[in-house]
Design an enzyme around this catalytic site. Structure first.
Site: not given
Ligand code: BG6
Length: 512
Positions: A174, A208, A261, A266, A66
């Site tokens: 997510k 990763k 989160d 993860h 937007r």
């Molecule tokens: C995200 C989370 O999925 O991963 C965040 O929502 C977090 O809260 C982030 O900070 C961390 O990612 P990475 O790759 O820096 O470990």
């Protein structure tokens, strides 16, 4: 104009998996293009892919937002993002060629006309740049907007390919829901428009390098697998610690918390890769089948008052800097009970893992940023030494260092030099930085390329998402009734209850 034939190179695909795979003719549309993720991760990753020669010459990037922007304004935004966040060096020629494919469509999600313009833009790109009807739609937007956007894509005829040689894919980020029932509902919304094989759910941890190395470590070697079970392993600790706070992220994080989160996605994916059986091959279905089997066998261990911990960071000092507590951060309700630290105990009810606790913990404003998987072994059944000789001997451990110091550490006992017999823990390290000259691509480079290639291995299917919610839900329900999370000082390793949940079984968290 580029045709599919020029790009499909069967020799490359079939013969040697070490050769880089280049995406065929295609384009990517990003919704939420003005957001943080898009600026910090998606746009830079697209440039990096282009710089590595992995995108087709006619590749096109369409931004939808937007904003009253022309294509050039959008180009400027991408330029700034790339300059600031790209991993690889800036090369004018690469940039110029990439930028020719930038288009911007201004509009709102509920406006039919904007989506009709998007459809025209995409048809023009097919004609002018040979994107050949192949388009991915990246929904970098809150899940609450998924229903309207997927509906609009369907209405504008964008969700379905025009023929068998074309593809349409949707990429979603997510949170995939905030509990099991909302995840099921969300999956239904998306699957109503895009069949499951066209849905790519991003869990960026799976992109990763070190996470993929878990598979190499376990299944390319003979050394580890024989001891990778309850006969030898005492417990497994999976830690994702961050030193950053939540300033600026209240909109997303308040009411969500650490478990939703990152544990739901993860950390449970890391658990699945650590605990799964060997897949029959590395084809996507074989890999997912094994991950799903593990997730089905995984349950939280109670009583949750003793086996879990929940914390919220307080203000204080971290790394020489004064930092705010969560409740003082902008946008957080003063009464917020959102946890910024979460730890849970899980069991994996399979022959391989019965009786081995898996401890998962994550938190913000902890001692340092580190993600690791530590497989901690049982003590030797007998130690033919004087007790004093082995006083400083801990438990053997194999630690996969996911980040930031990517590599692996083995901890074991060794004799201290000298006349006396004294055994002390030592470390043997493998580090990516020393062993390889290549630097690791960013997770988003790998994942965006996989979307464009139609390679689904690294994307969780809806069953995995739903199983992960099933695992977490009993703990979330308990926490809802358990009052406020316990405060912990910034820069420490979380609340006292986290230490207690380990010490009750005679164990302790590693201090990475
Ligand atoms: C995200 C989370 O999925 O991963 C965040 O929502 C977090 O809260 C982030 O900070 C961390 O990612 P990475 O790759 O820096 O470990």
């Amino acid at each position: 104009m580029t045709t599919t034939k020029q790009w499909a190179n069967p020799l490359r695909d079939e013969r040697d998996k070490r050769l880089p795979r280049i995406a065929g003719p295609c384009g990517l549309v990003i919704f939420g293009v003005t957001g943080d993720l898009s600026r910090k991760k998606l746009m830079p990753a697209i440039y990096d892919l282009s710089n590595r020669g992995l995108l087709p010459p006619g590749f096109s990037l369409v931004g939808f937002a937007r904003r009253d922007w022309a294509d050039q304004d959008f180009g400027q935004i991408v330029y700034e993002a790339v300059k600031q966040h790209a991993r690889t060096p800036f090369r004018e020629a690469v940039w110029d060629r990439l930028a020719e494919g930038f288009r911007f469509v201004p509009g709102t999600f509920d406006d039919d006309a904007s989506f009709d313009t998007l459809a025209t833009t995409i048809a023009d790109l097919d004609r002018e740049r040979g994107t050949s009807g192949n388009h991915a739609f990246y929904l970098s937007i809150p899940p609450s907007a998924f229903p309207v956007v997927t509906k609009q894509l369907a209405r504008a005829g964008l969700a379905t390919p025009a023929g068998p040689d074309e593809w349409r894919r949707v990429v979603i980020e997510k949170p995939f829901g905030h509990d099991l029932s909302s995840a099921v509902a969300l999956n239904k919304v998306v699957n109503k428009v895009f069949p499951e094989e066209s849905v790519f759910r991003i869990d960026h941890y799976l992109g990763k390098e070190t996470v993929q190395n878990l598979l190499a470590l376990r299944f390319a070697n003979q050394l580890f697998e024989p001891i990778w079970n309850s006969h030898y392993v005492d417990h497994v600790q999976i830690t994702m610690a961050e030193d950053i706070g939540l300033g600026g992220r209240a909109g997303y994080y308040d009411g969500i918390g650490a478990a939703r989160d990152v544990i739901q996605n993860h950390l449970l994916q890391l658990l699945a890769l650590t605990a799964m059986e060997e897949p029959v091959s590395f084809n996507p279905n074989a890999l997912r089948t094994e991950k799903i089997k593990v997730l089905e066998a995984t349950k939280p261990v109670g009583p949750f008052a003793e086996t879990t911990a929940r914390g919220q960071y307080l203000g204080g000092w971290q790394g020489g800097q004064k930092v705010l507590g969560l409740l003082q951060e902008e946008g957080f309700a003063k009464t917020s009970t959102t946890e910024t630290f979460a730890a849970i105990t899980l069991e994996v009810n399979t022959r391989r893992w019965a009786g081995v606790p898996f401890y998962l913990r994550t938190g913000k404003r902890l001692g340092r940023r580190v993600t690791e998987i530590a497989v901690v072994f049982k003590r030797a059944p007998h130690l033919p030494f004087d007790e004093t000789s082995t006083e400083e001997l801990g438990q053997n451990a194999l630690v996969v260092r996911v980040q930031p110091d990517e590599g692996m550490t083995m901890r074991f006992g060794s004799k201290v030099p000298g006349n006396a017999m004294e055994v002390r823990d030592v470390s043997m390290d493998f580090s990516y930085g020393h062993a390889f000259t290549e630097s690791s691509p960013e997770a988003y480079e790998r994942l965006i390329l996989d979307v464009l290639l139609g390679e689904p291995s690294l994307f969780p299917v809806n069953q995995e998402v739903e199983l992960s919610w099933e695992i977490l839900e009993p703990v979330l329900k308990y926490w809802k009734t358990a009052g406020k999370p316990e405060g912990y000082a910034a820069g420490t390793w979380g609340p006292e209850s986290a230490d207690k949940m380990m010490s009750r079984t005679g164990r302790h968290w590693r201090r990475p």
